[in-house]
Design an enzyme around this catalytic site. Structure first.
Site, short mmCIF file in Angstrom:
data_model
loop_
_atom_site.label_atom_id
_atom_site.label_comp_id
_atom_site.label_asym_id
_atom_site.label_seq_id
_atom_site.Cartn_x
_atom_site.Cartn_y
_atom_site.Cartn_z
NE ARG A 273 37.43 43.41 35.51
CZ ARG A 273 36.61 42.61 34.87
NH1 ARG A 273 35.30 42.65 35.11
NH2 ARG A 273 37.06 41.76 33.97
CE LYS B 27 42.47 39.60 31.30
NZ LYS B 27 43.00 40.96 31.27
CE LYS C 100 44.32 38.44 34.68
NZ LYS C 100 44.38 39.74 34.11
CE1 TYR D 140 47.94 42.03 42.31
CE2 TYR D 140 46.76 39.95 42.14
CZ TYR D 140 47.07 41.20 41.64
OH TYR D 140 46.51 41.61 40.46
CE LYS E 142 37.48 44.41 31.28
NZ LYS E 142 38.89 44.69 31.67
C1 PBG Z 1 43.37 44.35 32.48
C2 PBG Z 1 43.77 43.35 33.49
C3 PBG Z 1 42.94 42.72 34.42
C4 PBG Z 1 43.78 41.96 35.25
C5 PBG Z 1 45.07 42.11 34.78
N1 PBG Z 1 45.05 42.96 33.67
C6 PBG Z 1 41.49 42.86 34.68
C7 PBG Z 1 40.53 42.61 33.62
O1 PBG Z 1 40.83 42.02 32.58
O2 PBG Z 1 39.41 43.06 33.81
C8 PBG Z 1 43.28 41.17 36.43
C9 PBG Z 1 44.29 40.81 37.44
C10 PBG Z 1 43.73 40.33 38.73
O3 PBG Z 1 42.52 40.14 38.91
O4 PBG Z 1 44.54 40.15 39.63
N2 PBG Z 1 43.36 44.02 31.16
#
Ligand code: PBG
Length: 343
Positions: free
Chosen positions: A221, A211, A266, A331, A235
């Site tokens: 968010r 990720k 991701k 989505y 992050k």
């Molecule tokens: C949270 C999380 C995030 C997403 C999925 N789980 C956001 C992040 O890490 O800030 C993002 C999914 C998306 O953008 O569609 N841990």
């Protein structure tokens, strides 16, 4: 020189008019179908959904046209629709009210918190659909980070203790798959041990293994309201640097060794090389997350008439399959399932 004899190129002397014509197989629709190497089906789709407390049954997410936050009853209806279409699984994300957020994220493991009630409600009415829940603290921390913090430092091991409690609460509510998206070191093994010790051997672990610290999460968010909490913070001390590919393989190797059942990469489209490498290195079920920003880009261009939505959505999902993904979190799952059903 490369040996191309397998497909006959070698037989063609230099300078001679093409004896081999790749266009030949592309001439007719039946032939194109016959030679297609990859196929997108409804079995490849995981639908990420947002659940909220009360108010209107569903409210639109402005930065994600076509995406809604649902109340639990509305989400149950949406899950029924997804199951009827043959979508194998949902991934549920809670929109946690401000007054439920705190520095230590205690709401994350409350037995009847929003996401756990949603899981139980769906399982009761639509037991045949798989349910995936994120394991991470960002919906519950008032600072918007995935982990617990002290003096602006993310506490890895203390965070894992909290994630274990969160995952056990989700498992108790009936979740099928827990999906740690926090990127703390060592969480997969600790979660596996805790699930097994508590009788949840059947619960699967889908690791958000690779990720990245990505700008493409912006609309998500917005959707869950963690953007204002996070403010200017990022992050990057736990999510991966987009510059790195080898490191993704190290992340995955650890998660595989610690007992992950499935792996995720991701975001999706800008990281197809990572999907390819992960799938070929580990041969585990591997999923791509076409994240909120990817969705928003396609929708924004489509509403302006600059892209053909139906075409580019299907094309992008097929490209994930070509890159080696066994499935895609998108989505667009419902619109795609409907179109695939129509043929
Ligand atoms: C949270 C999380 C995030 C997403 C999925 N789980 C956001 C992040 O890490 O800030 C993002 C999914 C998306 O953008 O569609 N841990």
């Amino acid at each position: 020189m490369t040996d191309l004899s397998r497909d006959g190129h070698k037989r063609q002397p230099f300078g001679q008019f093409p004896r081999v014509r790749l266009r030949r197989n592309r001439q007719e629709e039946w032939s194109r179908r016959l030679v297609a190497e990859n196929l997108l089906t409804v079995n490849d789709l995981i639908w990420p959904v947002f659940v909220k407390e009360g108010g209107a049954a569903r409210e639109p997410v402005p930065s994600m046209p076509g995406v809604f936050r649902h109340t639990i009853p509305a989400l149950v209806k949406a899950a029924e629709k997804a199951a009827k279409l043959g979508i194998p699984a949902l991934a549920i994300f809670p929109v946690v009210p401000r007054d439920r957020k705190s520095p230590r994220a205690e709401e994350a493991w409350r037995a009847d918190n929003l996401v756990n009630r949603a899981v139980a409600a769906i399982k009761k009415v639509v037991p045949e659909i798989g349910i995936i829940c994120d394991v991470a603290l960002d919906p519950y921390t008032d600072h918007g980070h995935d982990g617990l913090m002290h003096n602006n430092v993310i506490l890895n091991d203390e965070t894992i203790d909290a994630l274990v409690k969160q995952a056990l609460a989700q498992a108790t509510a009936g979740v099928d798959v827990v999906a740690p998206s926090d990127m703390m070191d060592g969480r997969i093994g600790r979660l596996r041990d805790a699930l097994d010790a508590n009788g949840f051997q059947r619960v699967k672990l889908l690791s958000y293994a690779a990720k990245y610290a990505s700008g493409f999460y912006g609309p998500f968010r917005d959707a869950v309201g963690s953007k204002s909490s996070l403010g200017k913070g990022d992050k990057r001390t736990y999510q991966m640097d987009p510059a790195n590919g080898d490191e993704a393989l190290r992340e995955c190797a650890l998660d595989v060794a610690e007992g992950a059942d499935m792996l995720m990469v991701k975001p999706g489209l800008p990281y197809l090389d990572v999907i390819w490498r992960v799938k070929h290195e580990f041969r585990l079920p591997t999923y791509a997350y076409q994240v909120s920003g990817e969705y928003a880009m396609i929708k924004a261009a489509s509403v302006n008439g600059w892209l053909d939505n139906d075409r580019v959505v299907l094309e992008s999902l097929l490209c994930f399959k070509r890159a080696g993904a066994d499935g895609i979190l998108t989505y667009s799952a419902i619109e795609v399932a409907e179109r695939l059903a129509k043929g």
